[in-house]
Structure formats: structure tokens, C-alpha cells
Enzyme design. Structure first.
Site, short mmCIF file in Angstrom:
data_model
loop_
_atom_site.label_atom_id
_atom_site.label_comp_id
_atom_site.label_asym_id
_atom_site.label_seq_id
_atom_site.Cartn_x
_atom_site.Cartn_y
_atom_site.Cartn_z
N GLN A 12 -36.41 -4.79 57.81
CA GLN A 12 -37.54 -5.21 58.20
C GLN A 12 -38.57 -5.41 57.31
O GLN A 12 -39.58 -6.25 57.04
CB GLN A 12 -37.97 -4.24 59.33
CG GLN A 12 -39.15 -4.71 60.09
CD GLN A 12 -40.01 -3.55 60.95
OE1 GLN A 12 -39.80 -2.53 60.64
NE2 GLN A 12 -41.05 -3.97 61.68
N ASP A 34 -29.08 -5.53 48.61
CA ASP A 34 -28.62 -4.70 49.98
C ASP A 34 -27.07 -4.67 50.03
O ASP A 34 -26.38 -5.10 49.30
CB ASP A 34 -29.03 -5.77 51.07
CG ASP A 34 -29.41 -4.83 52.27
OD1 ASP A 34 -28.63 -4.20 52.63
OD2 ASP A 34 -30.59 -4.88 52.70
N ILE A 35 -26.71 -3.77 51.23
CA ILE A 35 -25.20 -3.66 51.30
C ILE A 35 -24.56 -4.51 51.60
O ILE A 35 -23.19 -4.69 51.61
CB ILE A 35 -25.27 -2.22 52.00
CG1 ILE A 35 -23.79 -1.71 51.82
CG2 ILE A 35 -25.41 -2.58 53.52
CD1 ILE A 35 -23.63 -0.23 52.50
N TYR A 138 -33.98 12.12 59.84
CA TYR A 138 -34.82 11.21 59.06
C TYR A 138 -36.07 11.64 58.60
O TYR A 138 -36.35 11.59 57.37
CB TYR A 138 -35.02 9.84 60.19
CG TYR A 138 -35.98 8.85 59.48
CD1 TYR A 138 -35.56 8.02 58.33
CD2 TYR A 138 -37.27 8.71 60.11
CE1 TYR A 138 -36.69 7.04 58.12
CE2 TYR A 138 -38.11 7.65 59.82
CZ TYR A 138 -37.76 6.91 58.52
OH TYR A 138 -38.70 6.04 58.10
#
Ligand code: NAD
Ligand code: AKB
Length: 317
Positions: A12, A34-35, A138
Site C-alpha cells: 500500500q 518485493d518478494i 506487530y
């Protein structure tokens, strides 16, 4: 100056930050990673951020001097697999800090979150320095990450800078596994379906920020003179503070037929532990931060841009 690497660039925030940095510094100056590969505009490298050898290889290949380290698992998704979330969020950060310590790069951006605060914190205008008490893995990873950033700065002179983002809202990208995601979803439903079932209570007031403000804050922090950065854990950053009901009322000014029902799930407990708003005086004093968008201007801008996107059928999924 070398190039910029963004980790988690397809998320995002990454989707919007990529464009902001490409506009600011030039398309060739920014390397996205990114993965997984979803097809992006610009230079892209596959990178699992837990793989430090691959990180070093990309830094050398592209002459990277700055990393915006976004890759992480967010609050709600993180609760589904706490140990995996801890491993990814911490190992990813350690790898980025280590290449900073090795002086392979000059500067790092690490996004923390209002998720660092919890029930023992002052939840109205949470101060810059207060008890944190995170309720999610988190949040624990973000508080720990903040202190590791400060440690690497103090001990190894790593120039790592951080803000505690509120819930972020934008029309460009979709959110991924957060507690504040309703505040993006609701706009899509307002345009497509005219009804929305909200997973938080109508009065769950949380700190929020439009992504346009958040990206400006991020670039301003990273461009500020080094001496101005007094906080090496993470800066509180404030902008909007509203409940789902208040957001609904503002959307209804544009879409009078839009209806919202409330069916709180486990994310409500996370929201209950987070502040209503935070005090960002320190960021204002140290590097001149000022938010621009109000609830009214954010809602108008979101609806306007989403209407255009849906009419062009180019929304990402
Ligand atoms: P997101 O979930 O949308 O994106 C995260 C990205 O990281 C994804 O594209 C994912 O594929 C990638 N990723 C996952 N595992 C990876 C790995 N092992 N290696 C490399 N990439 C991997 O998240 P976001 O909303 O874009 O958040 C970006 C950062 O901003 C995160 O650190 C988050 O904690 C922080 N933040 C976001 C918000 C918000 O409201 N979105 C608020 C506060 C802080
Ligand atoms: C989440 O809800 O997990 C994120 C955040 C506030 O960090 N949006």
C-alpha cells in the site's frame, strides 16, 4: 548520490512512495523490490528481505545509497502467525541496519506505527515519549525496531530515520492486513456498492493520515539536515483523527444514499488499544512537519480520484 532501494515496494505504501520518489529524483534513481513481481513501472528486483546476501548483491549492482525499508507484516495479519511476523519484521530490519553498519549505504528510512502504543499509554494525544505497551506482535516488533534503530545510530553512526505512521489512506493502492484498513475499503464500497459492513465499532476513533501527506512527511524527514534529527527512535506524526461514523457522515455529504453497518471483529480489540490521536510537536519543531489535509479535503480528494479510477477500470487488486 547513489540510488534509492525500496523494500516491500508493491504494498500500500510502496506503490505510492515509489511514484513519489521517482518523481522527486528521477525514474532511473529508484530501484523497487518485493518478494513477488506484479509488474511495475521502473527498475525492479526480486528481494526477500530476510536474505542479506541478496540485499548486498542488489546494493552493489545498483549503487544504492538509501533504503526505504517498508517490507513488514501489519497488525491484523500479524496476529494470525505471531512468530513468523516477529521473524520477518525483525530480521528484515536487522539486515537493513547491518548493511548500514557495513557502510554499504548512507541512509535508511524505517516506518514505525501508532501500534507501538497500548492500554498503559496516554491514548489521547499520545506524547512523543510515553509508555508504549503494544498489544500486537506487530506493535512489539515496531517498538523493538525503533530501539534497534537508535542503537545502530548511537553505536555505529547509522543514519536511520523513522516516523510512527498513523493509519494511511489513499486511492492509489489497497491496504494489506491492517486494523485501519476499513478507512480505505469504505471508499471503494461507497463508489461500487453504496453499502459497507465495517469491522470496527462506529465510535472507534483512531489517528489517520492521507498518503499524500504521509509521502511528503517521509521525503521531508529524509531530506532534512542530519543535525535536525534529534529523535532516533521514531517521530510521532499526526494529521487526522476520526471514527468510522464520522468518516461515514463526511462521505455521505457526497454520497447521500451510502449506508454503513457495523460488525466488529477481532480487529476492534486492537483498535481499542490504540490512541485516538498523537502529539507530533517534536516533528514540527525538529524538521518543520505540518499536515495539510483535513477530513473534508481528504474525503473529497479520495472520492474524486477513485471515481476517475473506477471509470477507467484501472484499479489494482
Ligand atoms: P503492505 O502489507 O501493503 O505491504 C508490505 C509489502 O511487503 C508487500 O508488498 C509484501 O509483498 C512485502 N513483503 C512481505 N514479506 C516480504 C519479504 N520477506 N521480503 C520483501 N518484501 C516482503 O504494507 P504497507 O501498508 O505498504 O506498509 C509498509 C510499511 O509501512 C510497513 O513497515 C508498515 O508497518 C508501515 N506502516 C504502514 C501503515 C499503513 O497504514 N499502511 C501504518 C503504519 C506503518
Ligand atoms: C495497521 O493497521 O496495522 C497499520 C498501522 C496503523 O500500522 N495501518
Amino acid at each position: 548520490m547513489g540510488k534509492i532501494l525500496i523494500t516491500g515496494a508493491l504494498g500500500q505504501v510502496g506503490g505510492v512512495l515509489s511514484l513519489a520518489l521517482q518523481n522527486q529524483y528521477g525514474l532511473d534513481q529508484v530501484v523497487l523490490s518485493d518478494i513477488h513481481d506484479r509488474g511495475v513501472h521502473g527498475t525492479f528486483e526480486l528481494l526477500d528481505i530476510t536474505d542479506i546476501e541478496r540485499l548486498r548483491e542488489i546494493i552493489q549492482k545498483h549503487d544504492i545509497s538509501t533504503i526505504y525499508h517498508l517490507a513488514a507484516i501489519l497488525s491484523a495479519k500479524g496476529e494470525e502467525d505471531p512468530l513468523w511476523t516477529w521473524d520477518l519484521n525483525m530480521q528484515g530490519l536487522f539486515n537493513v541496519l547491518e548493511v548500514g553498519k557495513e557502510k554499504l549505504i548512507d541512509k535508511i528510512f524505517f516506518p514505525s506505527s501508532i501500534a507501538v502504543f497500548g492500554k498503559q499509554s496516554k491514548l489521547i494525544k499520545s506524547p512523543q515519549s510515553s509508555i508504549t505497551d503494544p498489544s500486537t506482535v506487530y506493535g512489539i516488533s515496531k517498538v523493538s525496531g525503533e530501539y534497534w534503530c537508535q542503537y545502530y545510530h548511537n553505536k555505529y553512526d547509522v543514519d536511520v530515520r523513522s516516523v510512527r505512521y498513523p493509519g494511511l489512506i489513499g486511492y492509489q493502492t489497497l491496504p494489506g492486513g491492517g486494523t485501519t484498513d476499513y478507512a480505505v475499503d469504505i471508499f471503494h464500497y461507497a463508489i461500487k456498492d453504496n453499502t459497507y459492513e465495517c469491522f470496527l465499532n462506529k465510535d472507534a476513533r483512531l489517528p489517520m493520515m492521507y498518503l499524500k501527506d504521509a509521502m511528503r512527511a517521509t521525503i521531508e524527514l529524509m531530506e532534512a539536515d542530519k543535525e535536525k534529527i534529534k529523535i532516533r527512535t521514531s517521530y510521532n506524526l499526526a494529521s487526522l483523527s476520526f471514527s468510522p461514523e464520522e468518516l461515514t457522515l463526511e462521505i455521505q455529504k457526497h454520497k447521500p444514499d451510502f449506508q454503513v453497518t457495523y460488525k466488529p471483529d477481532s480487529r476492534q480489540q486492537i483498535a481499542d488499544s490504540w490512541p485516538n490521536d498523537v502529539d507530533d510537536t517534536q516533528a514540527m519543531i525538529d524538521w518543520g512537519w505540518r499536515s495539510e489535509f483535513t477530513l473534508k479535503t481528504m474525503v473529497a480528494d479520495m472520492l474524486h480520484n477513485l471515481e476517475i479510477k473506477y471509470s477507467q477500470q484501472t484499479i489494482n487488486s
